[in-house]
Scaffold this motif. Structure first.
Motif, PDB file in Angstrom:
ATOM      1  N   MET A  67       0.851  -1.192   0.000  1.00 33.87           N
ATOM      2  CA  MET A  67       0.000   0.000   0.000  1.00 33.87           C
ATOM      3  C   MET A  67       0.882   1.236   0.000  1.00 33.87           C
ATOM      4  SD  MET A  67      -3.226  -0.176  -0.172  1.00 33.87           S
ATOM      5  CE  MET A  67      -4.830   0.546   0.165  1.00 33.87           C
ATOM      6  N   ARG A  70       0.832   8.272  -3.116  1.00 36.13           N
ATOM      7  CA  ARG A  70       1.554   9.330  -3.809  1.00 36.13           C
ATOM      8  C   ARG A  70       1.301  10.630  -3.029  1.00 36.13           C
ATOM      9  NH1 ARG A  70      -0.862  10.576  -8.088  1.00 36.13           N
ATOM     10  NH2 ARG A  70      -2.685   9.265  -7.778  1.00 36.13           N
ATOM     11  N   GLY A  73      -1.528  12.536  -3.998  1.00 38.13           N
ATOM     12  CA  GLY A  73      -2.745  11.753  -4.179  1.00 38.13           C
ATOM     13  C   GLY A  73      -3.564  11.491  -2.929  1.00 38.13           C
ATOM     14  N   GLU A 200      -2.506  -3.319   2.973  1.00 34.70           N
ATOM     15  CA  GLU A 200      -3.796  -2.897   2.437  1.00 34.70           C
ATOM     16  C   GLU A 200      -4.867  -2.862   3.509  1.00 34.70           C
ATOM     17  OE1 GLU A 200      -4.754  -4.029  -1.971  1.00 34.70           O
ATOM     18  OE2 GLU A 200      -4.059  -5.833  -0.946  1.00 34.70           O
ATOM     19  N   SER A 205      -7.339   3.021   1.517  1.00 36.68           N
ATOM     20  CA  SER A 205      -7.792   3.150   0.127  1.00 36.68           C
ATOM     21  C   SER A 205      -8.721   4.349  -0.035  1.00 36.68           C
ATOM     22  CB  SER A 205      -8.512   1.878  -0.317  1.00 36.68           C
ATOM     23  OG  SER A 205      -7.635   0.777  -0.334  1.00 36.68           O
ATOM     24  N   GLY A 208      -6.900   7.489  -0.607  1.00 37.32           N
ATOM     25  CA  GLY A 208      -6.116   7.620  -1.830  1.00 37.32           C
ATOM     26  C   GLY A 208      -4.943   6.682  -1.963  1.00 37.32           C
ATOM     27  N   GLU A 210      -2.746   3.497  -2.888  1.00 39.73           N
ATOM     28  CA  GLU A 210      -2.792   2.614  -4.045  1.00 39.73           C
ATOM     29  C   GLU A 210      -2.116   1.288  -3.716  1.00 39.73           C
ATOM     30  OE1 GLU A 210      -0.674   4.806  -6.966  1.00 39.73           O
ATOM     31  OE2 GLU A 210      -2.126   6.446  -7.056  1.00 39.73           O
ATOM     32  N   SER A 211      -2.582   0.247  -4.339  1.00 36.26           N
ATOM     33  CA  SER A 211      -2.003  -1.079  -4.165  1.00 36.26           C
ATOM     34  C   SER A 211      -0.990  -1.319  -5.273  1.00 36.26           C
ATOM     35  CB  SER A 211      -3.109  -2.142  -4.209  1.00 36.26           C
ATOM     36  OG  SER A 211      -2.587  -3.420  -4.015  1.00 36.26           O
ATOM     37  N   TRP A 212       0.277  -1.427  -4.893  1.00 36.58           N
ATOM     38  CA  TRP A 212       1.353  -1.603  -5.867  1.00 36.58           C
ATOM     39  C   TRP A 212       1.936  -3.008  -5.774  1.00 36.58           C
ATOM     40  CZ3 TRP A 212       5.303   2.970  -6.402  1.00 36.58           C
ATOM     41  CH2 TRP A 212       4.612   4.154  -6.735  1.00 36.58           C
TER      42      TRP A 212
END
Length: 252
Positions: A67, A70, A73, A200, A205, A208, A210-212
């Motif tokens: 998780m 940015r 973001g 995660e 989430s 903002g 993101e799951s990378w």
């Protein structure tokens, strides 16, 4: 059956490669070792963090996916922004690290019973803070007389231009969101693009995150942790941010 590696007592000994981590439980890589500054900094540089409960050995994790925020973001809802415009909260950094980590220790982590910030963990991060590698962002409610009260915060580890978030808490509703938004705002100004959020969960989430894939995360932090940034106290560099001003900051 695959098992996690056992670490050498030598704090400078290397960690196993990330692809040696277990799938169940996801990301468990190694057991043992210590929480010395050199071991912890080496772990974070390789996308590894400690997470264990009282009575367990030290467990080291590198989950896949990862998780990540940015810094441009982080999202705050329109309703929350309206509330912030009336807020008297102020945000600073590295003025109350011990209080923030103590408060975080009382905040349960999703999927884990009890606190995961043991006394040994607190001592280890306090030492990293003393050395200028661990930082806190604090949210204070300031009354008309100038008295302030801590209402939220976040802490983590900075290496190069990468911030590895460890935990955040709210003493009042929205305190952790304001701390995160202020951290992201300031890091974005400094040219730091990412905040590691580790595991995660739906709340992250909604803000903002993101799951990378782990491979993409590791590729990015390999670059960012190598960029020149001197360790040290962030209090003056971070300055004071008015929470109301964060209502006008838009995510990309």
């Amino acid at each position: 059956m695959r098992r996690p590696a056992f670490l050498s007592p030598d704090p400078d000994s290397p960690f196993p490669p990330a692809d040696a981590a277990l799938r169940q439980p996801d990301g468990l890589l190694a057991v043992g070792g210590d929480l010395s500054p050199q071991r912890l900094l080496n772990a974070y540089r390789h996308g590894i963090f400690p997470w264990y409960s009282e009575g367990q050995p030290i467990l080291w994790w590198t989950p896949d996916p990862r998780m990540v925020f940015r810094t441009e973001g982080v999202r705050l809802s329109s309703r929350f922004r309206r509330e912030l415009r009336r807020s008297t909260w102020q945000i600073g950094a590295d003025t109350a690290f011990g209080s923030v980590i103590k408060a975080c220790a009382g905040t349960p982590r999703p999927g884990q019973d009890g606190t995961w910030i043991t006394d040994d963990m607190r001592a280890a991060y306090l030492e990293l803070h003393r050395l200028g590698h661990a930082h806190s962002v604090e949210v204070f409610d300031v009354d008309p007389s100038g008295e302030s009260r801590l209402v939220g915060g976040i802490y983590g580890v900075a290496i190069g231009r990468m911030f590895f978030g460890e935990s955040m808490y709210s003493g009042e509703s929205g305190g952790s969101k304001v701390a995160l938004a202020a951290l992201a705002f300031r890091l974005r100004e400094w040219g730091w693009p990412l905040i590691d959020a580790q595991v995660e969960n739906p709340h992250l989430s909604s803000l903002g995150a993101e799951s990378w894939p782990r491979s993409a995360f590791l590729e990015n932090i390999d670059l960012l942790t190598g960029l020149p940034e001197a360790p040290g106290n962030w209090s003056q560099r971070f300055g004071i941010i008015e929470a109301a001003a964060l209502a006008e900051v838009r995510s990309d």
